[in-house]
Design a protein around this motif. Structure first.
Motif, PDB file in Angstrom:
ATOM      1  N   PHE A  60      -7.734  -8.181  11.187  1.00 46.63           N
ATOM      2  CA  PHE A  60      -6.997  -7.786   9.991  1.00 46.63           C
ATOM      3  C   PHE A  60      -5.517  -8.137  10.090  1.00 46.63           C
ATOM      4  N   GLY A  61      -5.006  -8.323  11.305  1.00 44.55           N
ATOM      5  CA  GLY A  61      -3.635  -8.815  11.449  1.00 44.55           C
ATOM      6  C   GLY A  61      -3.485 -10.219  10.888  1.00 44.55           C
ATOM      7  N   MET A  64      -3.415  -9.862   7.051  1.00 43.61           N
ATOM      8  CA  MET A  64      -2.138  -9.356   6.558  1.00 43.61           C
ATOM      9  C   MET A  64      -1.038 -10.408   6.650  1.00 43.61           C
ATOM     10  N   GLN A  66      -1.574 -13.480   6.265  1.00 43.24           N
ATOM     11  CA  GLN A  66      -2.029 -14.555   5.390  1.00 43.24           C
ATOM     12  C   GLN A  66      -2.392 -15.821   6.163  1.00 43.24           C
ATOM     13  N   PRO A  95       3.296  -2.897  11.412  1.00 40.36           N
ATOM     14  CA  PRO A  95       2.887  -3.602  10.190  1.00 40.36           C
ATOM     15  C   PRO A  95       3.520  -2.992   8.947  1.00 40.36           C
ATOM     16  N   ASP A  96       3.525  -3.768   7.898  1.00 39.33           N
ATOM     17  CA  ASP A  96       4.003  -3.321   6.601  1.00 39.33           C
ATOM     18  C   ASP A  96       2.905  -2.474   5.954  1.00 39.33           C
ATOM     19  N   GLU A  97       3.200  -1.190   5.735  1.00 37.30           N
ATOM     20  CA  GLU A  97       2.202  -0.292   5.168  1.00 37.30           C
ATOM     21  C   GLU A  97       1.764  -0.744   3.779  1.00 37.30           C
ATOM     22  N   ALA A  99       1.613  -3.834   2.727  1.00 37.01           N
ATOM     23  CA  ALA A  99       0.724  -4.980   2.896  1.00 37.01           C
ATOM     24  C   ALA A  99      -0.669  -4.516   3.320  1.00 37.01           C
ATOM     25  N   PHE A 100      -0.715  -3.474   4.131  1.00 34.54           N
ATOM     26  CA  PHE A 100      -2.023  -2.953   4.544  1.00 34.54           C
ATOM     27  C   PHE A 100      -2.759  -2.360   3.345  1.00 34.54           C
ATOM     28  N   MET A 103      -4.196  -5.084   1.316  1.00 32.24           N
ATOM     29  CA  MET A 103      -5.393  -5.668   1.918  1.00 32.24           C
ATOM     30  C   MET A 103      -6.615  -4.786   1.652  1.00 32.24           C
TER      31      MET A 103
END
Length: 244
Positions: A60-61, A64, A66, A95-97, A99-100, A103
């Motif tokens: 998933f990284g 996120m 891309q 991570p950017d919350e 962006a999560f 996703m």
């Protein structure tokens, strides 16, 4: 649009990951599209419980960042139609919350259920799952330490995720008479409705060691409990498993 479900526990050893795999597998077997999302960064093992060890190439990284589309990164199960896995990265900077959440929103557009297996405790994986969850399942064993830590997790979830349900896992059948009081106390202390009781089942461990989902090799023990929980999540009536 699908539903994002956070599966969490206050401490390790409650069987949260195997429960995630079991309930998700049952929902897929009932005809639903299900994505299992492992949030245990650096210590992922949901792939083992699903019988998908080492099949995932992207995580998933990567999604996120891309570097890979979500549907490409998600690995489809070869034997359970409708079940997929998006694994956790081995490492990840903060991570950017937002962006999560984006996703997970994309995942909900493509799947009926997104099961987020958050690591035990209140760290990064817990915070990410809580930010994107539509509902939560709190998994606890019956020992006092697990119950105390479950109450701590509840205190962080209340006001952030609704509804929250309790699953008592790894219940020992020989002690069920004595544990009834413990389970009732856990429900009262946590203030949560009981979603299911799952018995201790050595088949769960044996299945993981064999690299096969337990629902494909067992019809007793934990498996009918997983199925009943899946049915309740669908709004269907299903009795609590009679553990004896």
């Amino acid at each position: 649009m699908g539903t994002a479900i956070m599966v969490t526990s206050g401490k390790g050893g409650t069987g949260k990951t195997t429960l995630t795999a079991g309930v998700a597998s049952c929902l897929a077997a009932l005809g639903h599209r299900v994505l299992c999302l492992d949030l245990d960064i650096g210590l992922r093992n949901l792939d083992i419980a699903l019988g998908l060890a080492d099949r995932a190439v992207m995580d998933f990284g990567d999604v996120m960042a891309q570097r890979c589309p979500l549907l490409t990164a998600a690995v489809e199960h070869p034997d359970i139609q409708g079940l997929s896995l998006l694994t956790a990265p081995l490492s990840l900077n903060q991570p950017d919350e937002g962006a999560f959440r984006a996703m997970v929103a994309e995942a909900k557009d493509n799947f009926d259920f997104v099961f987020m297996d958050s690591p035990a405790g209140l760290g990064l994986g817990f915070q990410l799952a809580m930010a994107a969850a539509d509902r939560a399942i709190l998994v606890s064993a019956t020992d006092p330490a697990a119950l105390r830590d479950a109450q701590m997790a509840v205190s962080h979830l209340v006001g952030q995720v609704d509804p929250i349900h309790l699953v008592m896992n790894r219940v020992q059948p020989k002690l069920i008479g004595k544990l009834r009081t413990t389970i009732d106390h856990a429900m009262d202390a946590a203030g949560l409705p009981l979603l299911g009781l799952v018995p201790e089942d050595q088949r769960v461990t044996l299945a993981a060691a064999s690299g096969v989902p337990v629902v494909l090799i067992g019809r007793k023990g934990a498996c009918p409990a997983y199925l009943n929980i899946a049915r309740r999540l669908l709004g269907r009536k299903a009795p609590l498993l009679h553990i004896r």
